[in-house]
Design a protein around this motif. Sequence first.
Motif, PDB file in Angstrom:
ATOM      1  N   SER A 139      29.093  23.460  34.881  1.00 42.46           N
ATOM      2  CA  SER A 139      30.027  22.809  33.959  1.00 42.46           C
ATOM      3  C   SER A 139      31.396  23.481  33.880  1.00 42.46           C
ATOM      4  O   SER A 139      32.247  23.050  33.099  1.00 42.46           O
ATOM      5  CB  SER A 139      29.415  22.769  32.551  1.00 42.46           C
ATOM      6  OG  SER A 139      29.215  24.090  32.059  1.00 42.46           O
ATOM      7  N   TYR A 166      25.597  21.560  30.793  1.00 41.20           N
ATOM      8  CA  TYR A 166      25.539  22.982  30.457  1.00 41.20           C
ATOM      9  C   TYR A 166      24.325  23.319  29.594  1.00 41.20           C
ATOM     10  O   TYR A 166      23.505  24.165  29.946  1.00 41.20           O
ATOM     11  CB  TYR A 166      26.817  23.418  29.731  1.00 41.20           C
ATOM     12  CG  TYR A 166      26.738  24.840  29.231  1.00 41.20           C
ATOM     13  CD1 TYR A 166      26.912  25.899  30.109  1.00 41.20           C
ATOM     14  CD2 TYR A 166      26.451  25.111  27.899  1.00 41.20           C
ATOM     15  CE1 TYR A 166      26.816  27.212  29.670  1.00 41.20           C
ATOM     16  CE2 TYR A 166      26.355  26.420  27.452  1.00 41.20           C
ATOM     17  CZ  TYR A 166      26.538  27.463  28.337  1.00 41.20           C
ATOM     18  OH  TYR A 166      26.423  28.757  27.894  1.00 41.20           O
ATOM     19  N   GLN A 178      26.605  27.580  33.442  1.00 38.58           N
ATOM     20  CA  GLN A 178      28.055  27.759  33.380  1.00 38.58           C
ATOM     21  C   GLN A 178      28.723  27.340  34.684  1.00 38.58           C
ATOM     22  O   GLN A 178      29.804  26.738  34.682  1.00 38.58           O
ATOM     23  CB  GLN A 178      28.382  29.224  33.089  1.00 38.58           C
ATOM     24  CG  GLN A 178      29.847  29.512  32.885  1.00 38.58           C
ATOM     25  CD  GLN A 178      30.391  28.951  31.584  1.00 38.58           C
ATOM     26  OE1 GLN A 178      29.891  29.259  30.512  1.00 38.58           O
ATOM     27  NE2 GLN A 178      31.396  28.109  31.657  1.00 38.58           N
TER      28      GLN A 178
END
Length: 273
Positions: free
Chosen positions: A237, A181, A234
Amino acid sequence: MALKMEQKNDLDFILKSLLAGGVAGMCAKTTVAPLDRIKILLQAQSSHYKHHGVFGGLTAIVKQESLLALYKGNGAQMVRIFPYAATQFTSFEIYKKYLSGLHIPLVQHGDKFVAGAGAGVTAVTLTYPLDTIRARLAFQITGEHRYTGIVHAALTMFRNEGGMRALYRGFVPTMVGMVPYAGFSFYCFESLKYVCMKYLPTQLCRKCDRNTGGLVLTVPGKLVCGGLAGAVAQSVSYPLDVTRRRMQLACMTPATEKFGYYGHVPNFEPHIP
């Protein structure tokens, strides 16, 4: 004398980075706080809202609780986000600076990814208990409160759920997810910034005399680069983010409550203010 000046400049840079990162993080998180709360409720399958979508859930929160309920848990988020964002922003710049001096081909080509991942891990490790507390407070439904605030939540979890381990529940998947991330977030931002400066210098950039006449991103440019970078990171992850929330909030639902304690399982009575 030159060494002292360099140390002073480094200290000034760190302090400015801490302030800028902290304020930026607080503004960003407050803006998206309602979406953050419905995300937590849906991730952990709240019995009150799991049948709603995003916009239906937001409407239901306002109808069933109140408009201010959209920001439930945001106080803990603000306490957490300033040190988190400040630490992440500052440590990224520090890691990037020192990694650029290493003569290792793999590190030189991926220095922004490594620096971003290291910055994310550093920030999360320092502030993770506040993230757990924020999730607990945001998951509460009006009239069924177990915790009355940040301190009460921390003390209750510490006493009844196994000490510090309770505050760090879900830490392992968070660390596993934080590397891609934070790494992709910073790497994509820096890459998109380079693309904007090379191909869109008049649309999304401006000249900055303080930067020896170089280009810097405008506010719309930063929004475009930051938004796209955050979306990519985003998405990569997100499954681990769901895992983290389920582990953090296991004690909040009857079906999973027995899996959320270290040691004995206390008998809780909901606190209704």
